[in-house]
Design a protein around this motif. Structure first.
Motif, mmCIF file in Angstrom:
data_model
loop_
_atom_site.group_PDB
_atom_site.id
_atom_site.type_symbol
_atom_site.label_atom_id
_atom_site.label_comp_id
_atom_site.label_asym_id
_atom_site.label_seq_id
_atom_site.Cartn_x
_atom_site.Cartn_y
_atom_site.Cartn_z
ATOM 1 N N CYS A 1 5.024 0.264 4.270
ATOM 2 C CA CYS A 1 4.046 1.201 3.704
ATOM 3 C C CYS A 1 4.194 1.347 2.197
ATOM 4 O O CYS A 1 3.197 1.412 1.469
ATOM 5 N N ILE A 2 5.439 1.423 1.736
ATOM 6 C CA ILE A 2 5.662 1.563 0.290
ATOM 7 C C ILE A 2 5.142 0.343 -0.442
ATOM 8 O O ILE A 2 4.514 0.431 -1.504
ATOM 9 N N TRP A 3 5.404 -0.835 0.140
ATOM 10 C CA TRP A 3 4.943 -2.089 -0.466
ATOM 11 C C TRP A 3 3.432 -2.112 -0.555
ATOM 12 O O TRP A 3 2.853 -2.456 -1.581
ATOM 13 N N TYR A 4 2.763 -1.715 0.531
ATOM 14 C CA TYR A 4 1.304 -1.686 0.531
ATOM 15 C C TYR A 4 0.772 -0.660 -0.471
ATOM 16 O O TYR A 4 -0.250 -0.898 -1.123
ATOM 17 N N ALA A 5 1.451 0.468 -0.594
ATOM 18 C CA ALA A 5 1.011 1.493 -1.537
ATOM 19 C C ALA A 5 1.087 0.975 -2.976
ATOM 20 O O ALA A 5 0.171 1.186 -3.780
ATOM 21 N N LYS A 6 2.180 0.269 -3.292
ATOM 22 C CA LYS A 6 2.320 -0.304 -4.635
ATOM 23 C C LYS A 6 1.221 -1.324 -4.904
ATOM 24 O O LYS A 6 0.641 -1.378 -5.987
ATOM 25 N N MET A 7 0.947 -2.188 -3.915
ATOM 26 C CA MET A 7 -0.057 -3.213 -4.113
ATOM 27 C C MET A 7 -1.458 -2.611 -4.192
ATOM 28 O O MET A 7 -2.312 -3.111 -4.922
ATOM 29 N N THR A 8 -1.708 -1.539 -3.442
ATOM 30 C CA THR A 8 -3.006 -0.868 -3.525
ATOM 31 C C THR A 8 -3.219 -0.302 -4.919
ATOM 32 O O THR A 8 -4.311 -0.409 -5.501
ATOM 33 N N TRP A 9 -2.165 0.295 -5.484
ATOM 34 C CA TRP A 9 -2.258 0.832 -6.845
ATOM 35 C C TRP A 9 -2.503 -0.282 -7.850
ATOM 36 O O TRP A 9 -3.342 -0.154 -8.748
ATOM 37 N N ALA A 10 -1.795 -1.409 -7.692
ATOM 38 C CA ALA A 10 -1.999 -2.543 -8.593
ATOM 39 C C ALA A 10 -3.424 -3.087 -8.455
ATOM 40 O O ALA A 10 -4.062 -3.447 -9.445
ATOM 41 N N TRP A 11 -3.924 -3.131 -7.216
ATOM 42 C CA TRP A 11 -5.279 -3.621 -6.979
ATOM 43 C C TRP A 11 -6.311 -2.706 -7.621
ATOM 44 O O TRP A 11 -7.279 -3.174 -8.231
ATOM 45 N N LEU A 12 -6.117 -1.386 -7.498
ATOM 46 C CA LEU A 12 -7.056 -0.438 -8.100
ATOM 47 C C LEU A 12 -7.079 -0.591 -9.616
ATOM 48 O O LEU A 12 -8.138 -0.495 -10.241
ATOM 49 N N LYS A 13 -5.897 -0.829 -10.211
ATOM 50 C CA LYS A 13 -5.848 -1.047 -11.654
ATOM 51 C C LYS A 13 -6.572 -2.326 -12.025
ATOM 52 O O LYS A 13 -7.278 -2.398 -13.030
#
Length: 207
Positions: free
Chosen positions: A31-43
């Protein structure tokens, strides 16, 4: 007062158990990994989908595991940069901006490169940062109309070892021709010729 103390104690124990269960689930489900990647994707989504040719300053960005760095830095990079015509490649040790968030460096490197070389190996599959690069490539590189990803198989790996969440990579490994590093020395010159042709195809069509 006794009941109040008991309630507080049981509440604390229950809260600790709930937090522990959440932490374990987050770890198991990435979940943490996905959260980081979601934030990177949004940026990344805030940026233009296409960068101008003036902003592209590398022929290829090389994504590889640190454990494969000796082969990449001592063999692949010299072969590409000292060839004819010479190619300009981006590797994280040399070309990433110091002090910049590594995810931003990865995004910028991919967007400013014509191609992205993924050096696939068992080490690559296990590397956390390679997973970030692959996940971001899902958003920007591995679409139906984009052919900027080049897969280089450094060693035989089972497709089943590729994480299931990288479904597009698994699909590409089944449908896209990849370049395989040969164990026989006499076949290696063909490998380098094919790799250079794949990287310089757009910029140097006469090659």
């Amino acid at each position: 007062m006794c009941h109040r103390t008991l309630v507080v104690t049981l509440s604390c124990i229950l809260a600790i158990l709930v937090i522990a269960i959440i932490v374990v689930l987050c770890h198991c489900l990435h979940c943490i990994w996905y959260a980081k990647m979601t934030w990177a994707w949004l940026k990344a989504k805030r940026k233009p989908l296409k960068v101008s040719e003036k902003e592209i300053c590398f022929d290829a960005f090389i994504s590889y595991s640190e454990r494969d760095s000796e082969w990449v830095e001592n063999m692949m990079v010299p072969q590409l940069e000292n060839g004819n015509p010479p190619l300009k490649v981006c590797i994280h040790k040399r070309d990433f901006v110091p002090g910049k968030w590594i995810i931003d460096n990865i995004i910028d490197a991919m967007e400013r490169s014509h191609k992205t070389l993924f050096i696939l190996s068992e080490h690559f599959v296990q590397s956390e940062w390679c997973k970030y690069e692959l996940e971001f490539s899902h958003f920007r590189l591995f679409d139906e109309s984009n052919d900027s990803a080049i897969l280089v198989l450094l060693e035989p790996i089972e497709k089943s070892t590729v994480p299931k969440r990288f479904c597009k990579l698994r699909k590409l490994m089944n449908t896209k021709t990849y370049i395989e590093w040969p164990s026989e020395e006499e076949e290696q010159h063909v490998f380098w010729a094919n790799l250079k042709a794949a990287v310089q195809l757009e910029e140097y069509p006469e090659a």
